[in-house]
Scaffold this active site. Structure first.
Site, PDB file in Angstrom:
ATOM      1  N   ALA A  14       0.820  -1.223   0.000  1.00 13.26           N
ATOM      2  CA  ALA A  14       0.000   0.000   0.000  1.00 13.26           C
ATOM      3  C   ALA A  14       0.844   1.259   0.000  1.00 13.26           C
ATOM      4  O   ALA A  14       0.413   2.303   0.475  1.00 13.26           O
ATOM      5  CB  ALA A  14      -0.927  -0.003   1.221  1.00 13.26           C
ATOM      6  N   ARG A  20      -2.385   7.681 -10.974  1.00 16.59           N
ATOM      7  CA  ARG A  20      -3.455   7.698 -11.967  1.00 16.59           C
ATOM      8  C   ARG A  20      -4.815   8.089 -11.377  1.00 16.59           C
ATOM      9  O   ARG A  20      -5.753   8.370 -12.102  1.00 16.59           O
ATOM     10  CB  ARG A  20      -3.532   6.319 -12.671  1.00 16.59           C
ATOM     11  CG  ARG A  20      -2.332   6.045 -13.558  1.00 16.59           C
ATOM     12  CD  ARG A  20      -2.190   4.565 -13.930  1.00 16.59           C
ATOM     13  NE  ARG A  20      -1.509   3.793 -12.886  1.00 16.59           N
ATOM     14  CZ  ARG A  20      -1.199   2.498 -12.997  1.00 16.59           C
ATOM     15  NH1 ARG A  20      -1.524   1.816 -14.078  1.00 16.59           N
ATOM     16  NH2 ARG A  20      -0.581   1.869 -12.014  1.00 16.59           N
ATOM     17  N   GLY A 155      -0.153  -7.223 -15.922  1.00 19.48           N
ATOM     18  CA  GLY A 155       0.959  -8.082 -16.310  1.00 19.48           C
ATOM     19  C   GLY A 155       0.392  -9.342 -16.952  1.00 19.48           C
ATOM     20  O   GLY A 155      -0.611  -9.881 -16.493  1.00 19.48           O
ATOM     21  N   GLU A 170       5.153  -7.360 -17.775  1.00 22.90           N
ATOM     22  CA  GLU A 170       4.306  -6.188 -17.553  1.00 22.90           C
ATOM     23  C   GLU A 170       3.781  -5.639 -18.872  1.00 22.90           C
ATOM     24  O   GLU A 170       4.463  -5.700 -19.902  1.00 22.90           O
ATOM     25  CB  GLU A 170       5.097  -5.101 -16.815  1.00 22.90           C
ATOM     26  CG  GLU A 170       5.339  -5.423 -15.358  1.00 22.90           C
ATOM     27  CD  GLU A 170       4.047  -5.766 -14.632  1.00 22.90           C
ATOM     28  OE1 GLU A 170       3.255  -4.842 -14.381  1.00 22.90           O
ATOM     29  OE2 GLU A 170       3.810  -6.948 -14.342  1.00 22.90           O
ATOM     30  N   ASN A 243      -6.630   1.480 -10.485  1.00 22.64           N
ATOM     31  CA  ASN A 243      -5.548   2.440 -10.716  1.00 22.64           C
ATOM     32  C   ASN A 243      -6.077   3.836 -10.986  1.00 22.64           C
ATOM     33  O   ASN A 243      -5.397   4.822 -10.754  1.00 22.64           O
ATOM     34  CB  ASN A 243      -4.673   1.984 -11.878  1.00 22.64           C
ATOM     35  CG  ASN A 243      -3.987   0.657 -11.574  1.00 22.64           C
ATOM     36  OD1 ASN A 243      -3.491   0.454 -10.456  1.00 22.64           O
ATOM     37  ND2 ASN A 243      -3.988  -0.246 -12.523  1.00 22.64           N
ATOM     38  N   ARG A 348     -33.680  13.810  10.736  1.00 22.69           N
ATOM     39  CA  ARG A 348     -32.295  14.061  11.153  1.00 22.69           C
ATOM     40  C   ARG A 348     -31.987  13.332  12.468  1.00 22.69           C
ATOM     41  O   ARG A 348     -32.879  12.759  13.089  1.00 22.69           O
ATOM     42  CB  ARG A 348     -32.077  15.567  11.249  1.00 22.69           C
ATOM     43  CG  ARG A 348     -32.146  16.241   9.861  1.00 22.69           C
ATOM     44  CD  ARG A 348     -32.330  17.731   9.963  1.00 22.69           C
ATOM     45  NE  ARG A 348     -31.364  18.339  10.858  1.00 22.69           N
ATOM     46  CZ  ARG A 348     -31.541  19.514  11.472  1.00 22.69           C
ATOM     47  NH1 ARG A 348     -32.656  20.204  11.275  1.00 22.69           N
ATOM     48  NH2 ARG A 348     -30.623  20.010  12.265  1.00 22.69           N
ATOM     49  N   ASN A 392     -52.258  14.339  16.668  1.00 25.80           N
ATOM     50  CA  ASN A 392     -52.171  14.768  15.272  1.00 25.80           C
ATOM     51  C   ASN A 392     -51.616  16.196  15.209  1.00 25.80           C
ATOM     52  O   ASN A 392     -52.111  17.095  15.887  1.00 25.80           O
ATOM     53  CB  ASN A 392     -53.548  14.723  14.611  1.00 25.80           C
ATOM     54  CG  ASN A 392     -53.412  14.878  13.100  1.00 25.80           C
ATOM     55  OD1 ASN A 392     -53.079  13.931  12.409  1.00 25.80           O
ATOM     56  ND2 ASN A 392     -53.638  16.076  12.599  1.00 25.80           N
ATOM     57  N   ASN A 401     -37.875  26.135  17.862  1.00 26.71           N
ATOM     58  CA  ASN A 401     -37.012  25.623  18.938  1.00 26.71           C
ATOM     59  C   ASN A 401     -35.811  26.500  19.244  1.00 26.71           C
ATOM     60  O   ASN A 401     -35.105  26.277  20.205  1.00 26.71           O
ATOM     61  CB  ASN A 401     -36.539  24.204  18.578  1.00 26.71           C
ATOM     62  CG  ASN A 401     -35.747  24.177  17.286  1.00 26.71           C
ATOM     63  OD1 ASN A 401     -35.924  25.022  16.411  1.00 26.71           O
ATOM     64  ND2 ASN A 401     -34.861  23.206  17.146  1.00 26.71           N
TER      65      ASN A 401
HETATM   66  C1  UD1 Z   1       0.820  -4.789 -10.639  1.00 26.09           C
HETATM   67  C2  UD1 Z   1       1.619  -5.938 -11.229  1.00 26.09           C
HETATM   68  C3  UD1 Z   1       0.882  -6.483 -12.447  1.00 26.09           C
HETATM   69  C4  UD1 Z   1      -0.499  -6.928 -12.061  1.00 26.09           C
HETATM   70  C5  UD1 Z   1      -1.254  -5.808 -11.357  1.00 26.09           C
HETATM   71  C6  UD1 Z   1      -2.533  -6.355 -10.749  1.00 26.09           C
HETATM   72  C7  UD1 Z   1       3.990  -5.484 -10.785  1.00 26.09           C
HETATM   73  C8  UD1 Z   1       5.276  -4.991 -11.335  1.00 26.09           C
HETATM   74  N1  UD1 Z   1       2.935  -5.461 -11.580  1.00 26.09           N
HETATM   75  O1  UD1 Z   1       0.770  -3.769 -11.607  1.00 26.09           O
HETATM   76  O2  UD1 Z   1       1.596  -7.580 -13.000  1.00 26.09           O
HETATM   77  O3  UD1 Z   1      -1.223  -7.348 -13.215  1.00 26.09           O
HETATM   78  O4  UD1 Z   1      -0.464  -5.262 -10.275  1.00 26.09           O
HETATM   79  O5  UD1 Z   1      -3.330  -5.352 -10.235  1.00 26.09           O
HETATM   80  O6  UD1 Z   1       3.962  -5.912  -9.635  1.00 26.09           O
HETATM   81  N2  UD1 Z   1       3.363  -0.621  -4.364  1.00 26.09           N
HETATM   82  C9  UD1 Z   1       4.142  -0.455  -3.259  1.00 26.09           C
HETATM   83  N3  UD1 Z   1       5.429   0.001  -3.412  1.00 26.09           N
HETATM   84  C10 UD1 Z   1       5.941   0.283  -4.625  1.00 26.09           C
HETATM   85  C11 UD1 Z   1       5.137   0.100  -5.765  1.00 26.09           C
HETATM   86  C12 UD1 Z   1       3.831  -0.353  -5.604  1.00 26.09           C
HETATM   87  O7  UD1 Z   1       3.701  -0.699  -2.124  1.00 26.09           O
HETATM   88  O8  UD1 Z   1       7.115   0.675  -4.673  1.00 26.09           O
HETATM   89  C13 UD1 Z   1       1.973  -1.097  -4.183  1.00 26.09           C
HETATM   90  C14 UD1 Z   1       0.925  -0.144  -4.729  1.00 26.09           C
HETATM   91  O9  UD1 Z   1       0.518   0.762  -3.710  1.00 26.09           O
HETATM   92  C15 UD1 Z   1      -0.193  -1.086  -5.162  1.00 26.09           C
HETATM   93  C16 UD1 Z   1       0.519  -2.374  -5.489  1.00 26.09           C
HETATM   94  O10 UD1 Z   1       1.805  -2.285  -4.909  1.00 26.09           O
HETATM   95  O11 UD1 Z   1      -1.110  -1.308  -4.102  1.00 26.09           O
HETATM   96  C17 UD1 Z   1       0.643  -2.596  -6.999  1.00 26.09           C
HETATM   97  O12 UD1 Z   1       1.327  -1.490  -7.569  1.00 26.09           O
HETATM   98  P1  UD1 Z   1       0.821  -0.792  -8.895  1.00 26.09           P
HETATM   99  O13 UD1 Z   1       1.740   0.319  -9.218  1.00 26.09           O
HETATM  100  O14 UD1 Z   1      -0.617  -0.478  -8.790  1.00 26.09           O
HETATM  101  O15 UD1 Z   1       1.063  -1.975  -9.941  1.00 26.09           O
HETATM  102  P2  UD1 Z   1       0.304  -2.231 -11.301  1.00 26.09           P
HETATM  103  O16 UD1 Z   1       0.887  -1.388 -12.356  1.00 26.09           O
HETATM  104  O17 UD1 Z   1      -1.135  -2.212 -11.103  1.00 26.09           O
HETATM  105 CA    CA Z   2      -2.478  -1.607  -9.450  1.00 22.35          CA
END
Ligand code: UD1
Ligand code: CA
Length: 509
Positions: A14, A20, A155, A170, A243, A348, A392, A401
């Site tokens: 997370a 995006r 991916g 990817e 995303n 309310r 009523n 009030n």
């Molecule tokens: C990623 C996968 C992709 C998959 C998709 C599914 C990779 C390289 N790609 O792509 O193959 O199909 O998820 O939804 O893993 N995050 C971190 N630290 C970081 C980067 C990301 O904690 O440095 C977390 C993000 O907050 C997110 C998750 O990892 O919750 C996935 O990252 P995101 O950038 O959304 O990857 P996608 O491009 O969606």
């Molecule tokens: Ca993602």
């Protein structure tokens, strides 16, 4: 179910910025059906046992504060720079080793489940299936894959001629042939801890995004001769990664459908599931009916036999059995059995409608108790009041009030008849069985059984229209109806002098 030999840990990713989304708050805090994206993922992960670490980074303060609220047992781990999903897992593994008081990540044992925090539709059963598959086969890695109608952005899963999982590529790094593959990576994996720890250090940033991809681990393990396999999700929607806000809306609609289907299977009638939104914390009992365009949020409960909708928004509201609510907004209200609310009603916080009570059209209530079988049928404001039973309240009554400084409370007894357009100036008390005359302004208490009249007496100024609006349509109508002008020389009728502004002779006939 396989007996688990070693501890399981889950890593929730997370830390990403969620660029995006173009948002001023962290992506994983966006809500779907009254629960954050992170909350949905954690709920699925929590259905399994084991340690949970959540990798935070971008706006970590907000994410960690939220985490503390929804799951204080989950351990946040800080990834200072978002260098990719592989890097995030590396940081998490180090924290996990420290948590288990092990000298190095290579000393970790058991399964490590990795779950992205932006896939709110994941179900516990899929997570469980991935873990069990790894544990029963002894694979170094099992990937949860899915086959969505449009794989763009995800991916792609590359399989060898024998159909075995070979690598994940990817979207941004894929060639045309690879892009045509419809099987995608959901971002959920079960790893054997030691194998994962061993290969994480070998990830490079030699790719389109210049990040350490966790997905590259798959190809590396395969090259090392390790056993790697895939489990395909039965429902591709589980893979829905959020995303941007269009994907958020899609995920939300999927969750809504899932929730509505559950409710209908449990015996709730939903007339139009596409326009019915029931938050995850809402309780709807079997045999309740929900009509179109209805939104139920917070700690709302709807009892069996109640009907809500069309066009209702209910927050933290309790609806009793047999109650009927339509075209209404209710917040923090308690609606008793067989009560009736609407249309165009606003209840309310602190409103309590007793059994078979009514709050009708264009009625607003706040901090008000209405006793059993009492009715407020039309155009009224009831604020800070206690109304007894079978009373009523006439149309257009206002409980006055607020004196500009403080709110005051009024009490109306049982079997009272409040005339239309009564102003009840708080604090006053109106006794059991009392009446008020229409148009009264009640500033003093009314004893039980009394009629309170508090208004000017009516007087009629005969012939006024004929004198003051001669030639007008009203004058003609009056004449046809037999009205006559008083003979000249008669003393002017009392009050014949024009009231300020009412007879300046500018009106045209
Ligand atoms: C990623 C996968 C992709 C998959 C998709 C599914 C990779 C390289 N790609 O792509 O193959 O199909 O998820 O939804 O893993 N995050 C971190 N630290 C970081 C980067 C990301 O904690 O440095 C977390 C993000 O907050 C997110 C998750 O990892 O919750 C996935 O990252 P995101 O950038 O959304 O990857 P996608 O491009 O969606
Ligand atoms: Ca993602």
């Amino acid at each position: 179910m396989t007996e688990r030999q070693s501890p399981t840990a889950a890593i929730v990713l997370a830390a990403g910025e969620g660029t995006r989304m173009r948002a001023s708050r962290p992506k994983v805090l966006f809500e779907l059906l009254g629960r954050s994206m992170l909350g949905h993922v954690l709920a699925a992960v929590r259905a399994l046992s084991g340690d949970v670490v959540v990798v935070t980074g971008h706006r970590r303060g907000e994410v960690e504060a939220h985490l503390e609220e929804i799951d204080a047992e989950a351990r946040p781990v800080f990834q200072p720079e978002q260098r990719g999903t592989g890097h995030a897992v590396r940081v998490a593994l180090e924290a996990l080793a420290a948590l288990r008081q092990l000298p190095a990540t290579s000393d970790l044992t058991g399964s490590v489940l990795v779950v992205p925090a932006d896939t709110p539709l994941l179900t516990p059963s899929s997570l469980q299936a991935v873990l069990e598959h790894r544990e029963s086969t002894g694979a170094a890695c099992v990937v949860l894959t899915a086959i969505p109608p449009d794989p763009a952005g995800y991916g792609r899963v590359i399989r060898g001629d024998d159909g075995a999982l070979a690598a994940i590529v990817e979207d941004k790094d894929a060639d045309a042939a690879q892009r045509a593959i419809r099987e995608v990576n959901t971002g959920v994996y079960a790893f054997e801890a030691r194998a994962l720890a061993r290969v994480l250090g070998r990830l490079t940033t030699d790719n389109a995004q210049g990040e350490e991809y966790l997905t590259d681990v798959v190809g590396i393990l395969v090259a090392d001769g390790e056993r790697v396999s895939a489990v395909v999700a039965s429902d591709w929607r589980e893979a829905l990664g959020v995303n941007d806000r269009a994907q958020l809306a899609l995920a939300r609609a999927c969750l809504r459908d899932r929730r509505n289907t559950e409710l209908m299977r449990a015996g709730v009638t939903i007339i139009d599931p596409a326009t019915t939104w029931v938050d995850v914390g809402v309780q709807v009992e079997p045999d309740a009916e929900i009509w179109p365009n209805t939104i139920l949020v917070g700690a709302t409960r709807v009892a069996g036999g109640a009907r809500v909708g069309p066009n209702c928004y209910l927050a933290d509201t309790d609806v009793g059995s047999g109650a009927r609510i339509r075209d209404a907004t209710c917040e923090g209200a308690w609606i008793g059995p067989d009560a009736e609310v609407g249309p165009y009603t606003y209840l309310r916080p602190g409103t309590r409608l007793g059994r078979a009570a009514k709050a009708g059209a264009y009625v607003e209530m706040k901090n008000a108790t209405v006793g059993a079988e009492s009715k407020v049928p039309h155009l009224s404001y009831v604020g800070d009041a206690t109304i007894g039973e079978r009373t009523n309240i006439g149309a257009a009554t206002v409980f006055v009030n607020y004196d500009g400084l403080a709110k005051h409370h009024s009490v109306v007894g049982d079997d009272v008849r409040i005339g239309s357009d009564t102003m009840i100036v708080a604090p006053v008390s109106i006794g059991d069985g009392a009446y008020t005359a229409a148009g009264s302004v009640i500033v003093d208490d009314v004893p039980p059984g009394a009629l309170a009249v508090a208004r000017a007496r009516q007087r009629n100024v005969e012939g006024w229209v004929l004198r003051r609006r001669p030639g007008s349509a009203a004058a003609e109508a009056a004449r046809r109806a037999g009205a006559t002008e008083p003979t000249p020389g008669d003393a002017p009728a009392p009050g014949d002098a024009p009231a300020p502004g009412d007879a300046d002779d500018r009106s045209s006939g």
